[in-house]
Design a protein around this motif. Structure first.
Motif, PDB file in Angstrom:
ATOM      1  N   GLN A 250       0.824  -1.200   0.000  1.00  0.00           N
ATOM      2  CA  GLN A 250       0.000   0.000   0.000  1.00  0.00           C
ATOM      3  C   GLN A 250       0.865   1.260   0.000  1.00  0.00           C
ATOM      4  N   ALA A 251       1.930   1.251   0.803  1.00  0.00           N
ATOM      5  CA  ALA A 251       2.768   2.440   0.946  1.00  0.00           C
ATOM      6  C   ALA A 251       3.728   2.618  -0.223  1.00  0.00           C
ATOM      7  N   LEU A 252       4.310   1.521  -0.720  1.00  0.00           N
ATOM      8  CA  LEU A 252       5.363   1.623  -1.727  1.00  0.00           C
ATOM      9  C   LEU A 252       4.868   1.468  -3.163  1.00  0.00           C
ATOM     10  N   GLY A 253       3.658   0.941  -3.329  1.00  0.00           N
ATOM     11  CA  GLY A 253       3.186   0.614  -4.675  1.00  0.00           C
ATOM     12  C   GLY A 253       3.149   1.791  -5.632  1.00  0.00           C
ATOM     13  N   ILE A 254       2.475   2.876  -5.245  1.00  0.00           N
ATOM     14  CA  ILE A 254       2.323   4.016  -6.148  1.00  0.00           C
ATOM     15  C   ILE A 254       3.655   4.733  -6.388  1.00  0.00           C
ATOM     16  N   PRO A 255       4.477   4.991  -5.351  1.00  0.00           N
ATOM     17  CA  PRO A 255       5.801   5.559  -5.654  1.00  0.00           C
ATOM     18  C   PRO A 255       6.622   4.674  -6.594  1.00  0.00           C
ATOM     19  N   ALA A 256       6.558   3.348  -6.392  1.00  0.00           N
ATOM     20  CA  ALA A 256       7.287   2.440  -7.282  1.00  0.00           C
ATOM     21  C   ALA A 256       6.765   2.531  -8.709  1.00  0.00           C
ATOM     22  N   LEU A 257       5.441   2.616  -8.853  1.00  0.00           N
ATOM     23  CA  LEU A 257       4.828   2.726 -10.178  1.00  0.00           C
ATOM     24  C   LEU A 257       5.281   4.004 -10.890  1.00  0.00           C
ATOM     25  N   LEU A 258       5.230   5.139 -10.187  1.00  0.00           N
ATOM     26  CA  LEU A 258       5.593   6.416 -10.801  1.00  0.00           C
ATOM     27  C   LEU A 258       7.081   6.466 -11.153  1.00  0.00           C
ATOM     28  N   LEU A 259       7.925   5.977 -10.262  1.00  0.00           N
ATOM     29  CA  LEU A 259       9.361   5.971 -10.540  1.00  0.00           C
ATOM     30  C   LEU A 259       9.698   5.045 -11.704  1.00  0.00           C
ATOM     31  N   ALA A 260       9.048   3.889 -11.765  1.00  0.00           N
ATOM     32  CA  ALA A 260       9.286   2.963 -12.876  1.00  0.00           C
ATOM     33  C   ALA A 260       8.812   3.568 -14.193  1.00  0.00           C
ATOM     34  N   SER A 261       7.697   4.294 -14.158  1.00  0.00           N
ATOM     35  CA  SER A 261       7.196   4.954 -15.366  1.00  0.00           C
ATOM     36  C   SER A 261       8.202   5.967 -15.876  1.00  0.00           C
ATOM     37  N   LEU A 262       8.720   6.775 -14.967  1.00  0.00           N
ATOM     38  CA  LEU A 262       9.699   7.788 -15.361  1.00  0.00           C
ATOM     39  C   LEU A 262      10.987   7.139 -15.866  1.00  0.00           C
ATOM     40  N   ALA A 263      11.459   6.115 -15.159  1.00  0.00           N
ATOM     41  CA  ALA A 263      12.697   5.435 -15.562  1.00  0.00           C
ATOM     42  C   ALA A 263      12.550   4.801 -16.943  1.00  0.00           C
ATOM     43  N   ALA A 264      11.383   4.210 -17.213  1.00  0.00           N
ATOM     44  CA  ALA A 264      11.167   3.574 -18.517  1.00  0.00           C
ATOM     45  C   ALA A 264      11.190   4.609 -19.629  1.00  0.00           C
ATOM     46  N   GLN A 265      10.631   5.786 -19.373  1.00  0.00           N
ATOM     47  CA  GLN A 265      10.637   6.824 -20.405  1.00  0.00           C
ATOM     48  C   GLN A 265      12.050   7.365 -20.638  1.00  0.00           C
ATOM     49  N   LEU A 266      12.784   7.587 -19.560  1.00  0.00           N
ATOM     50  CA  LEU A 266      14.128   8.129 -19.708  1.00  0.00           C
ATOM     51  C   LEU A 266      15.075   7.143 -20.395  1.00  0.00           C
TER      52      LEU A 266
END
Length: 396
Positions: A250-266
């Motif tokens: 619950q706590a780490l899921g959304i931050p992990a999702l957003l960071l992975a999204s940004l990393a994949a784009q970069l």
């Protein structure tokens, strides 16, 4: 035809690209700063559930309406003025949001939507005018970068100041907008003649953009699906994993999702060279399957890994679809298409989330979330043949 790709790179051009990208990221950071504050609005400030819901739909409604208007050639032609106006509107919205009152928050969210809508196409056009093809994905990457920055910074301020974050977050954002405005304006004034030449609207660019959207409907579908997945995860999954007693997910899921999204784009240029057939749809489907399996089995590692896969796949797919749509277009057409792409994907995602929320009122949040995730996974798997891909062929 003269383009930024045919002009020699200059320090002024690079500075414009950096400042315009920073402005767009800052605009989107402000719109995402509200997310960690929603429980404070409800529990400490006494906002009703309806009012909390309205903070989302007022923002999205204003954003989408302005994005469609911003796709008009006459608006894109004035990209420098529009981007500066977006920063000023965001600052005004911050001051309203900082009041913490119902009327102030709703009005501030509406202004945040307007600033995001005005700034999306303008920033995209100006970055492409400055550095050419390398800047085509700024509206996709900047969107996720803003989401990560705004959510993380707001959460940090909330942890440090408690309910004082309602005002402090937006005072800080307003200060950042004010600090950026002067160098941004100076850069745009210095390059006004070049920008005027490059962001001119040729007759072909004043025509209807719908044929381009229809020609690349597979890319548009995969981009919309990616944004639905991101939106649905943010809105429904924290509560879903709370109910399944997985607090770490619950706590780490959304931050992990957003960071992975940004990393994949970069990292997408490198991925495009190594995996030219990659579209992002398969990682999304696999990630959703892991999320559902984690909820059923109680596995924290599987849950976090699922969020990472969904975020990486969705972020990559969203960027690929934008690149497919814009292709080798001019800065003016880039700005129009970036605005239309954002308007369509945001609209579809907002409607999907609203319908799922309404259904959850009747059938229960748990079953509806499970059904929505299953539907998204199946759709992502089926869309793979027509989705925009990483390689040059996939970008049209």
């Amino acid at each position: 035809m003269e383009t930024a790709d045919t002009l020699p790179p200059t320090p002024g051009a690079r500075l414009q690209a950096v400042l315009c990208t920073a402005a767009f990221v800052l605009l989107l950071a402000g719109t995402n700063a509200t997310t960690p504050l929603l429980p404070v609005y409800r529990d400490a400030l006494g906002f009703s559930s309806l009012t909390v819901t309205l903070t989302f739909f007022v923002y999205v409604g204003a954003l989408v309406a302005v994005l469609f208007l911003a796709a008009r050639p006459a608006i894109v032609r004035r990209a420098p003025l529009m981007l500066l106006a977006a920063v000023a509107i965001a600052l005004a919205g911050d001051l309203l949001l900082a009041t913490g009152s119902v009327s102030g928050v709703l009005a501030g969210r509406a202004l945040a939507g307007i600033s995001g809508g005005v700034g999306t196409g303008a920033a995209s056009a100006l970055v492409v005018a400055a550095i050419g093809a390398r800047g085509r994905a700024v509206s996709a990457t900047g969107n996720l970068a803003g989401a990560v920055l705004g959510t993380a910074a707001s959460e940090l301020v909330l942890q440090l100041t408690g309910t004082g974050a309602v005002a402090t977050c937006f005072h800080l954002h307003a200060a950042a907008c004010a600090a950026l405005a002067l160098p941004l304006a100076a850069s745009l004034v210095a390059r006004r003649a070049v920008n005027r030449r490059l962001i001119r609207t040729a007759p072909v660019e004043r025509t209807d953009m719908r044929p381009i959207l229809r020609r690349h409907r597979g890319a548009l579908l995969s981009g919309a699906l990616a944004w639905i997945a991101i939106s649905a995860c943010i809105v429904f999954l924290p509560t879903y994993f709370l109910d399944h007693r997985l607090p770490v997910v619950q706590a780490l899921g959304i931050p992990a999702l957003l960071l992975a999204s940004l990393a994949a784009q970069l990292s997408s240029p490198a991925l495009a060279r190594r995996l030219p057939r990659l579209s992002g749809m398969l990682p999304m489907a696999l990630g959703i399957a892991l999320i559902l399996a984690a909820a059923r089995s109680g596995s924290t590692p599987a849950g976090v890994a699922g969020f990472v896969l969904v975020g990486g796949g969705a972020g990559f797919a969203y960027r690929c679809a934008l690149l497919r749509l814009t292709g080798a277009t001019s800065p003016a057409a880039q700005g129009r298409l970036a605005s239309l792409y954002a308007a369509i994907t945001y609209s579809v995602a907002a409607i999907a989330v609203l319908l799922a929320g309404m259904l959850a009122q009747v059938a229960g949040a748990g079953p509806v979330t499970t059904g929505l995730m299953i539907a998204l996974a199946i759709t992502a798997f089926l869309v793979r043949p027509v989705a925009a891909r990483a390689g040059p062929a996939g970008h049209g």
